[in-house]
Design a protein around this motif. Structure first.
Motif, PDB file in Angstrom:
ATOM      1  N   SER A  79      42.110  38.165  36.548  1.00  0.00           N
ATOM      2  CA  SER A  79      41.359  39.682  37.335  1.00  0.00           C
ATOM      3  C   SER A  79      39.976  38.787  38.145  1.00  0.00           C
ATOM      4  N   SER A 120      41.603  33.087  30.946  1.00  0.00           N
ATOM      5  CA  SER A 120      43.690  33.698  31.762  1.00  0.00           C
ATOM      6  C   SER A 120      43.743  33.002  30.697  1.00  0.00           C
ATOM      7  N   SER A 144      44.321  42.133  39.239  1.00  0.00           N
ATOM      8  CA  SER A 144      45.071  41.117  38.758  1.00  0.00           C
ATOM      9  C   SER A 144      45.957  40.694  39.725  1.00  0.00           C
ATOM     10  N   TYR A 182      38.134  44.998  41.225  1.00  0.00           N
ATOM     11  CA  TYR A 182      38.709  43.624  39.713  1.00  0.00           C
ATOM     12  C   TYR A 182      40.184  43.953  40.030  1.00  0.00           C
TER      13      TYR A 182
END
Length: 214
Positions: free
Chosen positions: A123, A109, A151, A149
């Motif tokens: 995530s 990320s 965020s 999953y």
């Protein structure tokens, strides 16, 4: 005699490190492109450079490091010229085209805010309960637990390297290092705290700049 030389070597190394020039981080800071094997590599702006990575990929490609880390492992040449292999899930992150990426959750990320308190969105896997189904009640293999999953926002403490969820409680804990900001934040009502954690993240970073070797 060996012990004496070891002590001398230690003091020389310490002296060289103390003399290493560091500059205050700004958005214009030039991070070196490469792979961070550890958090320390990131703090020292000392990634493994493309020239040290053993790969068939074109090292001049803009997404070279992303390609290398798409595999389960990769190899580098260490300072003695020996080949060393690393698992990609064990590394801290990488820098590509001047942008820092952290290895957390399901993927790498981008670190959107870099400072004493850095910020990024990742995530991550979360467990959710399944719907009860009476037809599967006697099935020993039936498991109603499911995973998804999602965020979520996270913060990285530059002082310790610890990653935690970006929420009111964790921000209050970090702000407690600064008496003035902590007093301001503690005086706010719960909703005000929740709405202003980004503001206080920036305030803290402004008051407590970080430094990187050039």
């Amino acid at each position: 005699m060996k012990k004496y030389f070891a002590i001398v070597l230690f003091f020389i190394s310490s002296l060289l490190l103390s003399q290493e020039k560091k500059v205050q981080y700004t958005k214009d800071f030039d991070f070196k492109n490469g792979i961070y094997l550890s958090f320390s590599d990131f703090k020292n702006n000392n990634p493994v450079l493309a020239s040290k990575i053993i790969s068939a990929y074109n090292k001049s490609d803009r997404d070279f490091f992303e390609k290398v880390l798409s595999k389960n492992s990769f190899s580098i040449l260490d300072s003695s010229g020996k080949e060393q292999q690393y698992k990609t899930h064990d590394i801290w992150g990488f820098c590509q085209n001047g942008t820092v990426y952290i290895n957390y959750g399901a993927d790498y990320s981008r670190v959107t805010i870099i400072g004493s308190i850095s910020h990024f969105v990742a995530s991550v896997q979360r467990q959710i309960g399944g719907m009860y189904d009476p037809f599967y009640y006697n099935d020993p293999f039936y498991n109603p637990t499911r995973f998804v999953y999602v965020s979520e926002q996270f913060i990285l403490d530059y002082e310790t390297g610890k990653i935690s969820e970006f929420n009111m409680q964790n921000m209050e804990l970090l702000l407690s290092r600064d008496e003035e900001l902590f007093k301001e934040f503690s005086a706010l009502k719960k909703k005000q705290k929740r709405d202003s954690i980004f503001l206080y993240l920036r305030k803290y970073n402004e008051k407590h700049p970080i430094y990187f070797p050039e």
